[in-house]
Design a protein around this motif. Structure first.
Motif, PDB file in Angstrom:
ATOM      1  N   GLU A   4       0.853  -1.184   0.000  1.00 47.10           N
ATOM      2  CA  GLU A   4       0.000   0.000   0.000  1.00 47.10           C
ATOM      3  C   GLU A   4       0.890   1.234   0.000  1.00 47.10           C
ATOM      4  OE1 GLU A   4      -3.724  -2.223   2.221  1.00 47.10           O
ATOM      5  OE2 GLU A   4      -2.457  -0.922   3.446  1.00 47.10           O
ATOM      6  N   VAL A  33      -4.685  -4.578  -8.407  1.00 44.66           N
ATOM      7  CA  VAL A  33      -4.152  -3.217  -8.286  1.00 44.66           C
ATOM      8  C   VAL A  33      -5.273  -2.194  -8.177  1.00 44.66           C
ATOM      9  CG1 VAL A  33      -2.056  -3.723  -9.603  1.00 44.66           C
ATOM     10  CG2 VAL A  33      -4.065  -2.910 -10.818  1.00 44.66           C
ATOM     11  N   SER A  34      -4.957  -1.067  -7.539  1.00 43.54           N
ATOM     12  CA  SER A  34      -5.845   0.090  -7.639  1.00 43.54           C
ATOM     13  C   SER A  34      -4.998   1.350  -7.668  1.00 43.54           C
ATOM     14  CB  SER A  34      -6.853   0.123  -6.497  1.00 43.54           C
ATOM     15  OG  SER A  34      -6.251   0.619  -5.335  1.00 43.54           O
ATOM     16  N   TRP A  35      -5.521   2.361  -8.296  1.00 44.95           N
ATOM     17  CA  TRP A  35      -4.831   3.663  -8.479  1.00 44.95           C
ATOM     18  C   TRP A  35      -5.856   4.749  -8.205  1.00 44.95           C
ATOM     19  CZ3 TRP A  35      -5.910   7.680 -11.902  1.00 44.95           C
ATOM     20  CH2 TRP A  35      -4.872   8.569 -12.235  1.00 44.95           C
ATOM     21  N   MET A  36      -5.662   5.467  -7.119  1.00 40.98           N
ATOM     22  CA  MET A  36      -6.657   6.480  -6.750  1.00 40.98           C
ATOM     23  C   MET A  36      -5.979   7.835  -6.580  1.00 40.98           C
ATOM     24  SD  MET A  36      -9.833   7.172  -6.002  1.00 40.98           S
ATOM     25  CE  MET A  36     -10.261   8.908  -5.784  1.00 40.98           C
ATOM     26  N   PRO A  37      -6.188   8.749  -7.508  1.00 39.93           N
ATOM     27  CA  PRO A  37      -5.543  10.055  -7.410  1.00 39.93           C
ATOM     28  C   PRO A  37      -6.315  10.981  -6.472  1.00 39.93           C
ATOM     29  CG  PRO A  37      -6.920  10.003  -9.353  1.00 39.93           C
ATOM     30  CD  PRO A  37      -7.077   8.649  -8.675  1.00 39.93           C
ATOM     31  N   VAL A  59      -8.395  -5.948  -3.718  1.00 42.93           N
ATOM     32  CA  VAL A  59      -8.218  -4.703  -2.971  1.00 42.93           C
ATOM     33  C   VAL A  59      -9.565  -4.285  -2.386  1.00 42.93           C
ATOM     34  CG1 VAL A  59      -7.601  -2.275  -3.180  1.00 42.93           C
ATOM     35  CG2 VAL A  59      -6.334  -4.002  -4.480  1.00 42.93           C
ATOM     36  N   SER A  60      -9.614  -4.069  -1.066  1.00 45.66           N
ATOM     37  CA  SER A  60     -10.870  -3.582  -0.490  1.00 45.66           C
ATOM     38  C   SER A  60     -10.947  -2.074  -0.703  1.00 45.66           C
ATOM     39  CB  SER A  60     -10.999  -3.984   0.983  1.00 45.66           C
ATOM     40  OG  SER A  60      -9.851  -3.629   1.717  1.00 45.66           O
ATOM     41  N   SER A  61     -10.371  -1.292   0.187  1.00 42.46           N
ATOM     42  CA  SER A  61     -10.487   0.154   0.037  1.00 42.46           C
ATOM     43  C   SER A  61      -9.349   0.734  -0.808  1.00 42.46           C
ATOM     44  CB  SER A  61     -10.456   0.824   1.408  1.00 42.46           C
ATOM     45  OG  SER A  61     -10.415   2.215   1.226  1.00 42.46           O
ATOM     46  N   PRO A  62      -9.686   1.547  -1.806  1.00 43.12           N
ATOM     47  CA  PRO A  62      -8.639   2.224  -2.575  1.00 43.12           C
ATOM     48  C   PRO A  62      -8.075   3.443  -1.848  1.00 43.12           C
ATOM     49  CG  PRO A  62     -10.800   2.835  -3.416  1.00 43.12           C
ATOM     50  CD  PRO A  62     -11.037   1.828  -2.325  1.00 43.12           C
ATOM     51  N   ILE A  63      -8.726   3.795  -0.727  1.00 39.99           N
ATOM     52  CA  ILE A  63      -8.300   4.950   0.074  1.00 39.99           C
ATOM     53  C   ILE A  63      -7.889   4.418   1.437  1.00 39.99           C
ATOM     54  CG2 ILE A  63      -9.122   7.064   1.199  1.00 39.99           C
ATOM     55  CD1 ILE A  63     -10.905   7.431  -1.300  1.00 39.99           C
ATOM     56  N   LEU A  64      -6.758   4.874   1.957  1.00 39.72           N
ATOM     57  CA  LEU A  64      -6.171   4.255   3.144  1.00 39.72           C
ATOM     58  C   LEU A  64      -5.881   5.280   4.226  1.00 39.72           C
ATOM     59  CD1 LEU A  64      -3.673   2.159   1.048  1.00 39.72           C
ATOM     60  CD2 LEU A  64      -5.684   1.233   2.190  1.00 39.72           C
TER      61      LEU A  64
END
Lengths: 180, 363
Positions: A4, A33-37, A59-64
């Motif tokens: 992460e 994978v995840s990509w969160m801008p 991937v559960s949450s893309p925001i951590l």
């Protein structure tokens, strides 16, 4: 195994595209994978950051809340994310323009002087690939081959002749990163 | 592109690609952050050169929704997309489309309001999407995607439901799902329906022209000045809505077996809740997640059943407490139901969700 990562710096440094290439490289290796801008009215010189997750599990949450690795490319980003690295995690930073370097003792601290190196080698446009090389040296979550495939996939064909230069930048990053 | 290829794209891009592949006839929209990539991707893909799909950047949201109204009335597979303030502008047209019993797809990639608000993600249009928005007694079928894959999948699902029930369908996403990139497998290519196929499927109601020589002229109108007749129209709509409540409820139940507590959340809030549930499990706290996939019709029955086995429910939403009202009505008497949310475009972290669960429910 999950990685992460937060990548943060100034707009124009290639923060978002570095994250995109990392995510694509994960995709090439069949990882989740995840990509969160952090999107916004971004402009060159404003702040930019992106959360990238490269994982063997969905991937559960893309925001951590916290990160395994924080790649910070300016002072405001370092100030914001140093405290959000998990104990035992890592900060990778470019010391260019950094007045107050990281101080935590419970995480690994790596310095990659990509800005100076890019300037010396006249490779400013591959600055972000130097940083990515540094990351992959200390956290080899994807293979260089995966990154090269990702570059081929994300760059328009007219720019494919630049891929060897990017490969060189990645290798340079691997060479110059050092743990403090 | 091989049809089963796994690719990486934003939710907004997935909507555009999926629409082309589903055989869409037309898109009418006006740009607004955080959904502009829908129109941008369509412009880049130039489907008018391949499938013949029409893509129009209209002069306003009002024009967009009325172009959708016209296209839908002709039996075409048409859609629009916007974000919160733009969707507000469309409400009159949406009410007309619902009253005309027309199949249309409307995508709302929500941002924080009220007013022009912020461009950051929010879920504060739940009331607008599920409880009316426009005037009159009507309902949209409302789908809430929680991943880029669902953004792609719900385009076809949305149109299928819309045509099956002659009812507008809304994909209610938020800035997170619109802007994030994830793996996605796009749906297989379906050709656009021919005029003959549209006539066969929609000929009984669509304004397909007189060339097909049926006995009556189809007229789409929502004006009915005779109250007795208008009551009949309303009764027909209400009967359809009761049927939808019985037949089209969709949800995902995660980790609910043996859970002591329940979180209800939709869209990207459900993703953050899942992470919170993983972390809580490490502390020995057993939490389940009920994620409504259809926000309308709402999964009332399953929430009622699940509520009987838990000590409390936390509704996690990026708003000031909207879906929580429906959760409260669904829950068994005596089960505490609380809300946790952040406002104005702030996305709560998984840690904040756990903290709220402890403070408001576990105590």
């Amino acid at each position: 195994m999950s990685n992460e990562i937060i990548i943060a710096g100034f707009g124009g440094q290639g923060v978002l595209s570095m994250g995109k290439i990392l995510a694509y490289a994960g995709l090439m290796e069949n990882k989740e994978v995840s990509w969160m801008p952090a999107y916004g009215p971004e402009q060159r010189g404003g702040t930019a950051n992106v959360t990238v997750i490269v994982s063997d599990e969905p991937v559960s949450s893309p925001i951590l809340s916290t990160y395994d690795v924080a790649i910070v490319l300016n002072q405001p980003s370092l100030d914001m994310f140093e405290s959000k690295v998990k104990p035992g995690g890592a900060i990778i930073y470019d010391s260019y323009g950094i007045i107050n370097p990281p101080t935590r003792k419970d995480i690994h601290i790596y310095k990659v002087d990509a800005m100076d190196t890019a300037a010396q080698l006249n490779m400013m446009k591959t600055f972000n690939m130097i940083v990515l090389g540094g990351l992959l040296k200390v956290r080899p979550m994807v293979q260089i081959e995966g990154v090269l495939k990702a570059l081929k996939k994300t760059l328009p064909e007219r720019h494919h002749h630049l891929i060897p230069m990017n490969e060189k930048a990645i290798e340079k990053g691997m060479e110059i990163i050092q743990e403090l | 592109m091989a049809e089963q290829e796994v690719t990486l794209m934003k939710g907004n891009e997935a909507i555009a690609h999926a629409a082309i592949r589903c055989g869409a006839d037309g898109y009418f929209g006006y740009p607004i952050t955080p959904q502009s990539e829908v129109l941008e991707t369509l412009a880049e893909q130039k489907p008018w050169e391949t499938t013949g799909m029409m893509v129009v950047q209209a002069e306003s949201e009002l024009a967009s929704i009325n172009m959708v109204y016209g296209g839908a009335a002709a039996g075409k597979k048409v859609f629009t997309s916007s974000s919160s303030p733009g969707i507000s502008l469309m409400q009159e047209g949406i009410s007309y489309i619902a009253a005309g019993e027309l199949p249309a797809l409307i995508v709302n990639v929500m941002r924080g309001g009220p007013g022009l608000g912020t461009i950051q993600p929010s879920q504060s249009d739940y009331f607008q999407a599920c409880k009316g928005g426009g005037h009159g007694d009507y309902h949209l079928i409302v789908l809430a995607p929680a991943s880029v894959q669902e953004m792609a999948d719900f385009v076809d699902l949305g149109w299928t439901l819309a045509f099956k029930h002659k009812n507008p369908c809304m994909i209610l996403a938020d800035g997170v799902i619109g802007q994030m990139m994830e793996k996605v497998v796009l749906p297989p290519f379906k050709p656009r329906r021919t005029d003959e196929e549209i006539e066969a499927e929609c000929g009984s109601w669509a304004t397909t022209g007189r060339k097909h020589k049926h006995n009556k002229n189809n007229i789409v109108t929502t004006l009915e000045l005779r109250s007795e007749e208008m009551e009949v129209v309303n009764q027909r709509l209400q009967a359809k809505y009761r049927m939808l409540e019985e037949t089209e409820v969709r949800y995902e139940a995660y980790n609910c077996e043996g859970a002591d507590y329940l979180i209800t959340a939709f869209g990207s809030a459900a993703r953050i809740a899942k992470k919170a549930i993983e972390v809580a499990a490490q502390e020995g706290i057993k939490v389940g997640l009920l994620r409504p996939i259809t926000l309308w019709p709402f999964p009332t029955k399953i929430i009622h059943e699940l509520s009987k086995n838990v000590k409390g429910i936390l509704s996690v939403e990026f708003n000031a407490g909207q879906m929580v009202e429906d959760v409260r009505m669904a829950a068994a008497p005596g089960v505490p139901v609380e809300h946790f949310g952040r406002l104005g475009g702030i996305i709560p972290s998984p840690d904040e969700v756990i903290e709220a669960l402890k403070k408001k429910i576990i105590k």
